[in-house]
Write an enzyme that holds these catalytic residues in place. Structure first.
Site, PDB file in Angstrom:
ATOM      1  CB  CYS A 173      -0.979   0.034   1.171  1.00 42.14           C
ATOM      2  SG  CYS A 173      -2.176  -1.306   1.145  1.00 42.14           S
ATOM      3  N   GLY A 175       2.433   2.534  -2.594  1.00 38.80           N
ATOM      4  CA  GLY A 175       2.039   3.220  -3.822  1.00 38.80           C
ATOM      5  C   GLY A 175       0.625   3.778  -3.747  1.00 38.80           C
ATOM      6  CG  ASP A 176      -2.536   1.159  -3.008  1.00 31.47           C
ATOM      7  OD1 ASP A 176      -3.206   1.119  -4.039  1.00 31.47           O
ATOM      8  OD2 ASP A 176      -1.885   0.201  -2.579  1.00 31.47           O
ATOM      9  CB  THR A 177       0.156   5.737   1.033  1.00 24.41           C
ATOM     10  OG1 THR A 177      -0.286   4.573   1.721  1.00 24.41           O
ATOM     11  CG2 THR A 177       0.149   6.915   1.988  1.00 24.41           C
ATOM     12  CB  ALA A 180      -4.577   8.254  -1.431  1.00 20.91           C
TER      13      ALA A 180
END
Length: 232
Positions: A173, A175-177, A180
């Protein structure tokens, strides 16, 4: 926060990440198979989106859904006018670019794979790869570079950030953080440079945390990050 899920039969997939020394193991369980009825319900719901909306599509597809659904979503974005952001590793992303997504976020390995090359190592190669995807239709490209930081490319800018120093204990996560926080900061009115620095710091904060980061170290990490503009 309001939610509006499409409910399906079966239980939510639970994944377990185990770290032993420097090695990270991922135990990925199978999720439920998604029926054609549920898929149609999702597409019907997406048809209600308007030019005021933004849709993130990320991760891998569950059982029962074919890659063609990405094309369906891309077409809806163009028809309805909502901003579409892709964070997927599927090769079908290339076929979605002609429908002009707002932003795509590959990592450096995914970017090379999409372009059919072994690797992209230099600034010139990375920027050139991002611009090739823009030539095919992508509006903006955000590339996560792991311990090397991040790259952002649009029609006017090519910006690199370095990554802060820390011990990586969790790659899930990050990259997701980054994605976002980057988009969130832009929505809040931050300038591009600050948004990219905050996003890089937030992604690193996740990587340096055994569980979910509370971002309490964000300012400290931001102070380590250097931003570099490349003119080509």
């Amino acid at each position: 926060m309001a939610v509006d899920f499409i409910h399906v039969e079966g239980i939510t997939r639970i994944n377990t990440f185990i770290r032993s020394g420097e090695i990270e193991y991922k135990a990925v369980n199978k999720g439920p198979e998604i029926s054609e009825t549920a898929q149609n319900k999702l597409l019907e719901k997406l048809q209600t989106l308007t030019e005021e909306d933004m849709l993130f599509v990320s991760g891998s597809l569950p059982k029962g859904i074919k890659d063609e659904v990405f094309i369906d979503i891309a077409k809806l974005s163009q028809q309805k006018g909502f901003q579409l952001i892709w964070d997927i590793s599927s090769e079908s992303l290339i076929n979605c670019l002609p429908y002009h997504p707002f932003l795509i976020k590959p990592n450096d390995e995914e970017l090379a794979h999409l372009l059919g090359v072994p690797a992209l190592k230099t600034d010139k190669e990375l920027i050139g790869g991002a611009r090739e995807l823009m030539d095919r239709g992508a509006g903006k490209v955000l590339v996560s570079l792991g311990e090397k930081g991040a790259l952002y490319v649009d029609e006017n800018e090519s910006l690199f950030t370095t990554a802060p120093i820390g011990k990586v204990v969790n790659t899930a996560c990050a990259g997701d953080t980054m994605l976002a926080v980057f988009v969130g900061k832009l929505i809040q009115g931050e300038n591009l440079e600050e948004a990219l620095i905050c996003a890089t710091a937030a992604g690193s904060s996740t990587a340096f945390s055994a569980g979910l980061t509370d971002l309490s170290d964000l300012q400290k990490l931001k102070e380590q990050i250097k931003l570099r503009r490349v003119v080509m």
